[in-house]
Design a protein around this motif. Structure first.
Motif, PDB file in Angstrom:
ATOM      1  N   LEU A 158      -2.616 -56.112 -26.361  1.00 31.07           N
ATOM      2  CA  LEU A 158      -2.538 -54.929 -25.523  1.00 31.07           C
ATOM      3  C   LEU A 158      -1.623 -53.883 -26.122  1.00 31.07           C
ATOM      4  O   LEU A 158      -0.551 -54.190 -26.617  1.00 31.07           O
ATOM      5  CB  LEU A 158      -2.003 -55.291 -24.121  1.00 31.07           C
ATOM      6  CG  LEU A 158      -2.901 -56.190 -23.278  1.00 31.07           C
ATOM      7  CD1 LEU A 158      -2.193 -56.520 -21.989  1.00 31.07           C
ATOM      8  CD2 LEU A 158      -4.236 -55.543 -23.018  1.00 31.07           C
TER       9      LEU A 158
ATOM     10  N   ASP B   4     -16.728 -49.054 -18.020  1.00 36.37           N
ATOM     11  CA  ASP B   4     -16.117 -49.858 -19.079  1.00 36.37           C
ATOM     12  C   ASP B   4     -16.411 -49.294 -20.461  1.00 36.37           C
ATOM     13  O   ASP B   4     -15.644 -49.501 -21.405  1.00 36.37           O
ATOM     14  CB  ASP B   4     -16.625 -51.305 -18.992  1.00 36.37           C
ATOM     15  CG  ASP B   4     -15.999 -52.080 -17.847  1.00 36.37           C
ATOM     16  OD1 ASP B   4     -14.899 -51.698 -17.418  1.00 36.37           O
ATOM     17  OD2 ASP B   4     -16.617 -53.050 -17.377  1.00 36.37           O
TER      18      ASP B   4
ATOM     19  N   THR C 295      -4.913 -51.162 -14.507  1.00 36.96           N
ATOM     20  CA  THR C 295      -4.320 -50.898 -15.827  1.00 36.96           C
ATOM     21  C   THR C 295      -2.892 -50.390 -15.722  1.00 36.96           C
ATOM     22  O   THR C 295      -2.136 -50.450 -16.691  1.00 36.96           O
ATOM     23  CB  THR C 295      -5.158 -49.866 -16.608  1.00 36.96           C
ATOM     24  OG1 THR C 295      -5.071 -48.584 -15.974  1.00 36.96           O
ATOM     25  CG2 THR C 295      -6.611 -50.285 -16.690  1.00 36.96           C
TER      26      THR C 295
ATOM     27  N   VAL D  91      -6.195 -47.647 -21.679  1.00 40.49           N
ATOM     28  CA  VAL D  91      -7.368 -48.493 -21.865  1.00 40.49           C
ATOM     29  C   VAL D  91      -7.106 -49.423 -23.036  1.00 40.49           C
ATOM     30  O   VAL D  91      -6.764 -48.970 -24.133  1.00 40.49           O
ATOM     31  CB  VAL D  91      -8.627 -47.644 -22.144  1.00 40.49           C
ATOM     32  CG1 VAL D  91      -9.829 -48.558 -22.389  1.00 40.49           C
ATOM     33  CG2 VAL D  91      -8.901 -46.713 -20.974  1.00 40.49           C
ATOM     34  N   ALA D  92      -7.220 -50.713 -22.791  1.00 42.06           N
ATOM     35  CA  ALA D  92      -7.001 -51.672 -23.874  1.00 42.06           C
ATOM     36  C   ALA D  92      -8.068 -51.483 -24.952  1.00 42.06           C
ATOM     37  O   ALA D  92      -9.247 -51.323 -24.643  1.00 42.06           O
ATOM     38  CB  ALA D  92      -7.070 -53.103 -23.344  1.00 42.06           C
TER      39      ALA D  92
ATOM     40  N   ARG E 144     -10.849 -52.277 -27.782  1.00 43.00           N
ATOM     41  CA  ARG E 144     -11.783 -53.378 -27.981  1.00 43.00           C
ATOM     42  C   ARG E 144     -11.334 -54.217 -29.158  1.00 43.00           C
ATOM     43  O   ARG E 144     -10.957 -53.694 -30.196  1.00 43.00           O
ATOM     44  CB  ARG E 144     -13.192 -52.837 -28.235  1.00 43.00           C
ATOM     45  CG  ARG E 144     -13.889 -52.354 -26.972  1.00 43.00           C
ATOM     46  CD  ARG E 144     -15.358 -52.105 -27.288  1.00 43.00           C
ATOM     47  NE  ARG E 144     -16.063 -51.813 -26.037  1.00 43.00           N
ATOM     48  CZ  ARG E 144     -16.854 -50.765 -25.880  1.00 43.00           C
ATOM     49  NH1 ARG E 144     -17.029 -49.901 -26.854  1.00 43.00           N
ATOM     50  NH2 ARG E 144     -17.471 -50.585 -24.743  1.00 43.00           N
TER      51      ARG E 144
ATOM     52  N   ALA F 168      -9.013 -59.845 -14.354  1.00 41.42           N
ATOM     53  CA  ALA F 168      -9.359 -58.963 -15.473  1.00 41.42           C
ATOM     54  C   ALA F 168      -8.587 -59.347 -16.729  1.00 41.42           C
ATOM     55  O   ALA F 168      -9.134 -59.326 -17.844  1.00 41.42           O
ATOM     56  CB  ALA F 168      -9.083 -57.508 -15.096  1.00 41.42           C
ATOM     57  N   ASP F 169      -7.309 -59.712 -16.582  1.00 43.05           N
ATOM     58  CA  ASP F 169      -6.532 -60.179 -17.736  1.00 43.05           C
ATOM     59  C   ASP F 169      -7.099 -61.479 -18.290  1.00 43.05           C
ATOM     60  O   ASP F 169      -7.187 -61.680 -19.506  1.00 43.05           O
ATOM     61  CB  ASP F 169      -5.070 -60.397 -17.327  1.00 43.05           C
ATOM     62  CG  ASP F 169      -4.266 -59.108 -17.344  1.00 43.05           C
ATOM     63  OD1 ASP F 169      -4.793 -58.090 -17.835  1.00 43.05           O
ATOM     64  OD2 ASP F 169      -3.121 -59.129 -16.865  1.00 43.05           O
TER      65      ASP F 169
ATOM     66  N   LEU G 249     -10.189 -60.647 -20.145  1.00 43.56           N
ATOM     67  CA  LEU G 249      -9.843 -59.939 -21.381  1.00 43.56           C
ATOM     68  C   LEU G 249      -9.407 -60.933 -22.454  1.00 43.56           C
ATOM     69  O   LEU G 249      -9.779 -60.813 -23.626  1.00 43.56           O
ATOM     70  CB  LEU G 249      -8.733 -58.917 -21.109  1.00 43.56           C
ATOM     71  CG  LEU G 249      -8.161 -58.173 -22.306  1.00 43.56           C
ATOM     72  CD1 LEU G 249      -9.253 -57.396 -23.052  1.00 43.56           C
ATOM     73  CD2 LEU G 249      -7.049 -57.223 -21.861  1.00 43.56           C
TER      74      LEU G 249
ATOM     75  N   GLN H  27     -12.521 -58.093 -24.356  1.00 45.97           N
ATOM     76  CA  GLN H  27     -12.900 -56.759 -23.902  1.00 45.97           C
ATOM     77  C   GLN H  27     -12.449 -56.551 -22.467  1.00 45.97           C
ATOM     78  O   GLN H  27     -12.439 -57.488 -21.663  1.00 45.97           O
ATOM     79  CB  GLN H  27     -14.408 -56.559 -23.983  1.00 45.97           C
ATOM     80  CG  GLN H  27     -14.945 -56.516 -25.400  1.00 45.97           C
ATOM     81  CD  GLN H  27     -16.387 -56.077 -25.416  1.00 45.97           C
ATOM     82  OE1 GLN H  27     -16.745 -55.070 -24.841  1.00 45.97           O
ATOM     83  NE2 GLN H  27     -17.216 -56.862 -26.076  1.00 45.97           N
ATOM     84  N   GLU H  28     -12.095 -55.309 -22.183  1.00 50.25           N
ATOM     85  CA  GLU H  28     -11.694 -54.958 -20.837  1.00 50.25           C
ATOM     86  C   GLU H  28     -12.937 -54.867 -19.960  1.00 50.25           C
ATOM     87  O   GLU H  28     -13.883 -54.158 -20.291  1.00 50.25           O
ATOM     88  CB  GLU H  28     -10.959 -53.614 -20.850  1.00 50.25           C
ATOM     89  CG  GLU H  28      -9.893 -53.496 -19.786  1.00 50.25           C
ATOM     90  CD  GLU H  28      -9.043 -52.246 -20.013  1.00 50.25           C
ATOM     91  OE1 GLU H  28      -9.624 -51.154 -20.082  1.00 50.25           O
ATOM     92  OE2 GLU H  28      -7.823 -52.375 -20.145  1.00 50.25           O
TER      93      GLU H  28
ATOM     94  N   GLY I 138     -12.654 -54.367 -16.423  1.00 51.86           N
ATOM     95  CA  GLY I 138     -12.179 -53.973 -15.101  1.00 51.86           C
ATOM     96  C   GLY I 138     -13.231 -53.284 -14.260  1.00 51.86           C
ATOM     97  O   GLY I 138     -13.369 -53.554 -13.066  1.00 51.86           O
TER      98      GLY I 138
END
Length: 452
Positions: free
Chosen positions: A4, A77, A140, A211-212, A214, A355-356, A359, A364-365, A367
């Motif tokens: 992250l 997403d 987030t 945004v994390a 990819r 979501a974590d 991920l 991939q995020e 959310g």
């Protein structure tokens, strides 16, 4: 393994900026209570549509609406723009929602079910765009297990404030010379219409977006029905979605029957019933953050189970409270109002933890897709509640029109439906959390792995 980037500073989650971000919950939750409690009744009583037809229309719209949320979540997403991801979707959703609210709440006599179907679909589309973007954005912003309880608690409190003030309109309207129920519903529509642009601007003005990145290539056909089903049956997410559906079904069932129960069974006037509902939801302004704080002490799923047990007990007490004991009637209902907002606060915070986990597993995020499922479950539940309760009312011979003389059998059916239905579904929602494994310790471990 995912890594992250830096999350927004923890200081963002304190002070007025959190409340400004939470502002969008204000009109969205006001809309939910207006649609659940007043709009179906207005179509039946005020505009003369058949009770069963109204219930069937709301159920049909929810069924048609089912694909919208997963598609919107998938699109979110994948969104990347110089204006941010969620900010763009909120700006798009606001005018869509406002147009539909105007057409529904300002509708004139003579409309049919086709008109209602079209504008309900547009309304739910706009509401989904705002709700999904707002919830996924919040996830987030809150980087830890307890921080998520706090930020979703503030969002819940903002939503309760919106519901409470909306419910003040039928109480204030007679003092302003507005005596018809139809004018009261129109006043609710204007209240929401004015609040939406102000709230959205407050949210997007000063909130950072993160945004994390990819860390793996998207798989072909990733955002398809099979992928949505995979998320739905994920061990942690499946429990959260099922609990959301059951809690929403129970509370929507209760909300749909609220006016009928308190006016025709308990003998309250419409103004008195609206005042009671307003007070009960105002209690949720304290209840939402209170359950968020409880979650930081015992766990989110533990707080959820405790809240569901107390909610069911309060409703059960209405079965034995005498009709002339007004104060005793109000007390358990106000307590359920205290607990109501907490259900959704805790479940949305738990979704951020899921979501974590996803991920970490997928790189991939997701959310947007996850919150699409969380938003979809209450929609389906609310539609089923309107259809099922209106069908039950028709079956027991209940007549909703003003001045109708209902039999004791019909009124007993309303009473049984109001008390027993929500008890069954809310208690089942709490039981879903037995054995839930995404605890504070596991969430902290996942965050550590994500940062490595």
């Amino acid at each position: 393994m995912a890594s992250l980037a830096a999350s927004p500073p923890a200081s963002f989650l304190t002070g007025h900026r959190t409340w400004l971000f939470a502002a969008t919950s204000f009109p969205l939750q006001a809309l939910i209570i207006a649609v659940a409690v007043y709009l179906p009744q207005h179509f039946a009583k005020g505009l003369g549509l058949e009770l069963a037809a109204v219930g069937a229309t709301f159920a049909l719209v929810r069924l048609i609406d089912i694909p919208f949320d997963p598609l919107l979540g998938a699109a979110m997403d994948r969104t990347r723009s110089r204006f941010g991801r969620y900010r763009v979707w909120m700006l798009l959703g606001a005018p869509v929602l406002m147009a539909a609210i105007y057409k529904l709440f300002m509708a004139k006599a003579g409309i049919g079910t086709t008109y209602i179907t079209i504008w309900l679909l547009i309304m739910y589309l706009g509401a989904s765009m705002l709700t999904l973007a707002h919830s996924a954005w919040a996830a987030t912003l809150a980087p830890t297990y307890d921080a998520r309880s706090r930020i979703f608690g503030v969002m819940g409190a903002a939503g309760v404030a919106g519901m409470t003030l909306l419910l003040a309109t039928p109480v204030i309207a007679p003092r302003l010379g507005v005596t018809s129920d139809a004018a009261g519903v129109q006043g609710m529509g204007w209240f929401i219409l004015i609040a939406i642009p102000l709230a959205v601007l407050a949210t997007i003005a000063r909130t950072p977006e993160h945004v994390a990145p990819r860390t793996s290539r998207p798989q072909p056909g990733r955002h398809c029905l099979r992928d949505q089903i995979a998320l739905l049956v994920h061990p942690s997410m499946g429990r959260v979605v099922l609990a959301t559906f059951l809690f929403s079904l129970g509370t929507s069932w209760e909300g749909t029957l609220f006016i009928f129960y308190f006016t025709d069974v308990r003998g309250f006037t419409a103004a008195e019933a609206s005042t009671l509902l307003m007070v009960a939801l105002a209690a949720g302004f304290a209840g939402a953050p209170a359950l968020g704080r409880l979650a930081t002490r015992i766990s989110k799923h533990g707080a959820l189970m405790a809240a569901s047990a107390l909610y069911a007990a309060c409703l059960a007490s209405l079965w034995v409270i005498p009709h002339d004991a007004v104060a005793l009637t109000c007390l358990p209902f106000i307590t359920t109002g205290f607990l109501y907002a907490g259900f959704h606060v805790l479940l949305r915070a738990m979704t951020a933890d899921v979501a974590d986990e996803i991920l970490l597993e997928q790189g991939q995020e997701r959310g947007g897709a996850l919150y699409a499922l969380i938003t979809l479950a209450p929609k389906v539940a609310a539609a089923l509640a309107v259809w099922a309760t209106f069908t039950v009312l028709a079956a027991v011979g209940y007549e909703p029109s003003a001045g109708a003389a209902n039999t004791s059998h019909a009124l007993e059916g309303v009473r049984a439906g109001y008390v027993l239905g929500p008890i069954l579904f809310v208690a089942a929602g709490g039981l879903c959390m037995i054995g839930y494994r995404l605890t504070r310790e596991r969430t902290a471990e996942i965050r550590t792995l994500l940062h490595n």
